[in-house]
Design an enzyme around this catalytic site. Sequence first.
Site, PDB file in Angstrom:
ATOM      1  CE  LYS A 188      -7.564  -0.384   5.473  1.00  0.00           C
ATOM      2  NZ  LYS A 188      -8.484  -0.002   4.384  1.00  0.00           N
TER       3      LYS A 188
ATOM      4  CG  ASP B 215       0.295  -2.540   6.029  1.00  0.00           C
ATOM      5  OD1 ASP B 215      -0.666  -2.601   6.816  1.00  0.00           O
ATOM      6  OD2 ASP B 215       0.220  -1.965   4.920  1.00  0.00           O
TER       7      ASP B 215
ATOM      8  CD  GLN C   9      -6.848  -4.581   3.507  1.00  0.00           C
ATOM      9  OE1 GLN C   9      -7.760  -5.402   3.623  1.00  0.00           O
ATOM     10  NE2 GLN C   9      -7.078  -3.307   3.247  1.00  0.00           N
TER      11      GLN C   9
ATOM     12  CG  HIS D  11      -1.906   1.016   1.378  1.00  0.00           C
ATOM     13  ND1 HIS D  11      -1.616   2.304   1.777  1.00  0.00           N
ATOM     14  CD2 HIS D  11      -3.248   0.981   1.170  1.00  0.00           C
ATOM     15  CE1 HIS D  11      -2.731   3.010   1.821  1.00  0.00           C
ATOM     16  NE2 HIS D  11      -3.740   2.243   1.442  1.00  0.00           N
TER      17      HIS D  11
ATOM     18  CB  CYS E  64      -3.743   3.198  -1.574  1.00  0.00           C
ATOM     19  SG  CYS E  64      -4.835   4.576  -1.219  1.00  0.00           S
TER      20      CYS E  64
END
Length: 424
Positions: A238, A212, A215, A135, A378
């Site tokens: 999210k 990260d 997700q 991202h 993104c």
Amino acid sequence: IYFKVNGDEIMLLDDKIEQIRADFAYLDEKIMGKNIAYLDNSATSQKPISVINAVDNYYRYQNANPHRGAHYLTVLATDAYENAREKIAKFINAKSSSEIIFTRNTTESLNLIAYSYAIENLKKGDEILITILEHHSNFTTWHYVAEKTGAILKIAYLDDDYCLDMSDFESKLTDNTKIVSVTGASNVTSCMPDIEKIVNMAHEKGAIAIIDGAQLAPHKKVDVQNMDCDFFTISGHKMLAPMGIGVLYGKKELLENMKPFMYGGDMIEYVYETHSTFADVPARFEAGTMNVGGAIGLGAAIDYIDKIGIDNIYQRESELAKYLSEEMRKIPYLDIYYPQKAKQFGAAIAFNVKEVHPHDTASILDSYDIAVRSGHHCAMPLHSYLKINASCRASLMFYNTKQEIDKFLSHLEDVRRTMGYGLE
């Protein structure tokens, strides 16, 4: 709300999914005036009523500035805020709640690492290794660090199954690598790299490993101790929580040696006319009045996820994604950017309708009350690598149903017809 199959496998019952769906107000057709098939969960999830009520309760009955007073309401606010921190620490199995820092989102968490760790520790010739899956928040941040420090940014690419090519990754990991920063799950191809292997490889080279988790955390069990990552990020919105609340997990020994990211109230020890000293972690990195309501909402979201069971969520979403991907592959006028051979994968499927711009596809589907994302998500470098300008994305969550998937699939024909093409 579950039943067991063969004594091991746990699945969500379809009728219980309907009970779960009753917790989400956007599904109330009487209020909304339409029945929306919401397939844009990678952008943001919907919020259950328990999360909304928790935030509402805070602002009604607990509203005060935490850590800054001795009166009744500020004690309530402090307890609620710190209780949310404890829930997050338990959710990702951090050693201590002091390793949990509240931020706005993953973007801010990565910037905190960049400013407080990377710029302070990297020098010219050092290397930062990321992947093409990242991202923008895990891309542009390292562009900036490289510019400021003279470090070299290196990128690992994909195999033929839209997943990270581990051979390429390993070839670019050197003794000069100081930071490895990778996604736990791609928001485009749904690739879930082998995080434990990546972290171990990074540590063997003396590099720190950043994951990260924006997700990943909403969909699959995370154990930061077992993973052994140095930093891990979460975006609350999210994973059923309000917008504007995020988390940075960091190993305490790293955090204790990092300078503050922002300066101001509540992060200080003493302030003199000539200099300041700073509070211990995590307060050192939480300057000013934080998003207390958001933190409480995130804590309530974790309660909700725990009630269902994160393993059950991953299994259901995997089943839905498998069904969706298999049905999409039967349609000849679709280009699909999704793994076929991976052992683990996310529930976001990027695709294009041949000869149709993604924005047109999304707009036409919206006319049938189907919400999908269109654009570069993104992730412009990844789209350039795939030789496309943009894509559509249908992303699932446990509250989605096969009926919604079928509705989406059936109206892909209307996209072709509306744009004046045949179905072959």
